[in-house]
Design an enzyme around this catalytic site. Sequence first.
Site, short mmCIF file in Angstrom:
data_model
loop_
_atom_site.label_atom_id
_atom_site.label_comp_id
_atom_site.label_asym_id
_atom_site.label_seq_id
_atom_site.Cartn_x
_atom_site.Cartn_y
_atom_site.Cartn_z
N CYS A 285 0.80 -1.23 0.00
CA CYS A 285 0.00 0.00 0.00
C CYS A 285 0.83 1.28 0.00
O CYS A 285 0.88 2.00 -1.00
CB CYS A 285 -0.94 -0.01 1.20
SG CYS A 285 -2.13 -1.34 1.12
N1 LIG Z 1 -2.65 -5.86 1.68
C1 LIG Z 1 -3.18 -4.84 2.29
O1 LIG Z 1 -2.87 -4.54 3.43
C2 LIG Z 1 -4.20 -3.95 1.61
C3 LIG Z 1 -4.95 -3.06 2.39
C4 LIG Z 1 -5.91 -2.26 1.77
C5 LIG Z 1 -6.07 -2.34 0.39
N2 LIG Z 1 -5.31 -3.20 -0.36
C6 LIG Z 1 -5.55 -3.25 -1.80
O2 LIG Z 1 -6.34 -4.41 -2.07
C7 LIG Z 1 -5.96 -4.97 -3.33
C8 LIG Z 1 -5.57 -6.43 -3.15
O3 LIG Z 1 -4.40 -6.49 -2.34
P1 LIG Z 1 -3.95 -7.82 -1.59
O4 LIG Z 1 -2.87 -7.41 -0.65
O5 LIG Z 1 -5.13 -8.55 -1.08
O6 LIG Z 1 -3.30 -8.62 -2.83
P2 LIG Z 1 -2.89 -10.17 -2.84
O7 LIG Z 1 -1.80 -10.28 -3.84
O8 LIG Z 1 -2.68 -10.65 -1.44
O9 LIG Z 1 -4.19 -10.92 -3.38
C9 LIG Z 1 -4.70 -10.72 -4.66
C10 LIG Z 1 -5.29 -12.04 -5.15
O10 LIG Z 1 -5.88 -11.79 -6.42
C11 LIG Z 1 -5.64 -12.91 -7.25
N3 LIG Z 1 -5.81 -12.49 -8.64
C12 LIG Z 1 -4.96 -11.85 -9.46
N4 LIG Z 1 -5.52 -11.63 -10.66
C13 LIG Z 1 -6.77 -12.15 -10.60
C14 LIG Z 1 -7.84 -12.22 -11.52
N5 LIG Z 1 -7.76 -11.70 -12.74
N6 LIG Z 1 -8.97 -12.85 -11.13
C15 LIG Z 1 -9.08 -13.40 -9.88
N7 LIG Z 1 -8.09 -13.34 -8.97
C16 LIG Z 1 -6.95 -12.71 -9.32
C17 LIG Z 1 -4.25 -13.34 -6.88
O11 LIG Z 1 -4.00 -14.69 -7.26
C18 LIG Z 1 -4.26 -13.15 -5.36
O12 LIG Z 1 -4.69 -14.31 -4.67
C19 LIG Z 1 -4.86 -4.08 -3.87
O13 LIG Z 1 -5.43 -3.10 -4.69
C20 LIG Z 1 -4.30 -3.43 -2.63
O14 LIG Z 1 -3.69 -2.18 -2.90
C21 LIG Z 1 -4.40 -4.02 0.23
#
Ligand SMILES: NC(=O)c1ccc[n+]([C@@H]2O[C@H](COP(=O)([O-])OP(=O)(O)OC[C@H]3O[C@@H](n4cnc5c(N)ncnc54)[C@H](O)[C@@H]3O)[C@@H](O)[C@H]2O)c1
Length: 437
Positions: A285
């Site tokens: 983030c």
């Molecule tokens: N990690 C955090 O602390 C956090 C906090 C707030 C917001 N976010 C935001 O949330 C979003 C997700 O982050 P995250 O940390 O959960 O990511 P992550 O990498 O942990 O998880 C994302 C998941 O999406 C899957 N994926 C990728 N492409 C895909 C598709 N086309 N169809 C279906 N699944 C697909 C991946 O295999 C993975 O399991 C990002 O935009 C991030 O900026 C993250």
Amino acid sequence: MTTDYKQLLLDKLTAHCATVAVIGLGYVGLPLAVLFAEKGFKVIGVDVDAARVAAVNAGESYILDVPSARLQPLVHHQPARLRADTDYAVLAECDVAIICVPTPLNKTRDPDVRYLIAAGEAIARHMPAGMLVVLESTTYPGTTQDLLLPMLQEATVAATLPHWEVGRDFFLAFSPERIDPGRTDWTVETTPKVVGGMTPACQEVATTLYAQVVRRIVPVSSPAAAEMTKLLENTFRAVNIALVNEIAIMCDKLGLDVWEVIEAAATKPYGFMKFTPGPGVGGHCIPLDPHYLSWKLKTLNYNARFIQLAGEVNSEMPRYWVEKVRDALNEVGKPLKGSRVLVLGVAYKKDVDDVRESPALDIIELLREKGADVRYHDPYVPAFALNGIAFRREADLDRALAEADCVIITTDHSAYDWATIARRAALIVDTRHVIPT
Ligand SMILES: NC(=O)c1ccc[n+]([C@@H]2O[C@H](COP(=O)([O-])OP(=O)(O)OC[C@H]3O[C@@H](n4cnc5c(N)ncnc54)[C@H](O)[C@@H]3O)[C@@H](O)[C@H]2O)c1
């Protein structure tokens, strides 16, 4: 007679009998899927990663914040409250799709929205009429309206269906996820949820959806306002962390203890918010999200100066700390080249296993460039790869501490016993201010 999709959906949501698809089962998606399932909704997770899908279906969690004991009753419930699939065709049986796919940066530090596009296109191919689509991934203001909406609308045209109108035939909103991995005092359920719908009807169904599982909803006037809210929050953190990091460098030059100064300033009951210096910023983030905003502003010929400066200061911190290691070794008559340096903690912050963008990795790379023999220990990270080199955690922490010429503390995991570490290590550089003085 036209179908009143809005009323149908509202009825299903308030009765908790809607089926919710969560697209992307990562740090954000899996906790959200579990929350909806625990509140009685039928939830189907969709992920392109077959191993993750299999793990969810087996009731095995790969996210620290979601114990397997929480997953198991949901996946083993008859019928299953939660299951996962790699095939978007399951959307045909869903009422809601919440997108939680990654939004990283590309090599030139511009938004990489290819996961978002892939998810949007796949949803568009499979969504039934009357579906609510919510984007939760962090992104630049305008994404929901300019990128996602046309994809969802054009799909119906391509399928030679009558043109679907947003707010009538389907619903679209943005609601940022604010989860803070590793945190237990604020959860997805207790953290207020900002929601911005494309139309008043979209807003009504989206706020109704989240009101079933989250205690407080904060409606805003548009998806762009919700997108910008998230970027303000994370830019605020990036800038303030950069400020306090620079204050730490200034105090060092002035011969002052920055921690004493911060603690004293933090006694002011108003107008000051405490941030703490460290090795830099990491995770998915803080180092990335502000660049989504500055990229968007660049398209409007505006240079987001605070974001640029904060990025520069924060990304210089690993170099600053490597110089501290070099100076500390120099004091005891050892060159950095050839010395053994133990890096304690490679996760980007305490009590998580996430090494994405972790400043500890930059520190390791810089130390290696200077010829140090670098080892690491992290209770949550058994192994990782950096520029094609595989690293394995030191198996015996006590021995690793005893054998290191210098220990650099990069992550303040609660599991570490700092007093013991202080006793065992010959030389310590403490980026987190955890060693008792
Ligand atoms: N990690 C955090 O602390 C956090 C906090 C707030 C917001 N976010 C935001 O949330 C979003 C997700 O982050 P995250 O940390 O959960 O990511 P992550 O990498 O942990 O998880 C994302 C998941 O999406 C899957 N994926 C990728 N492409 C895909 C598709 N086309 N169809 C279906 N699944 C697909 C991946 O295999 C993975 O399991 C990002 O935009 C991030 O900026 C993250």
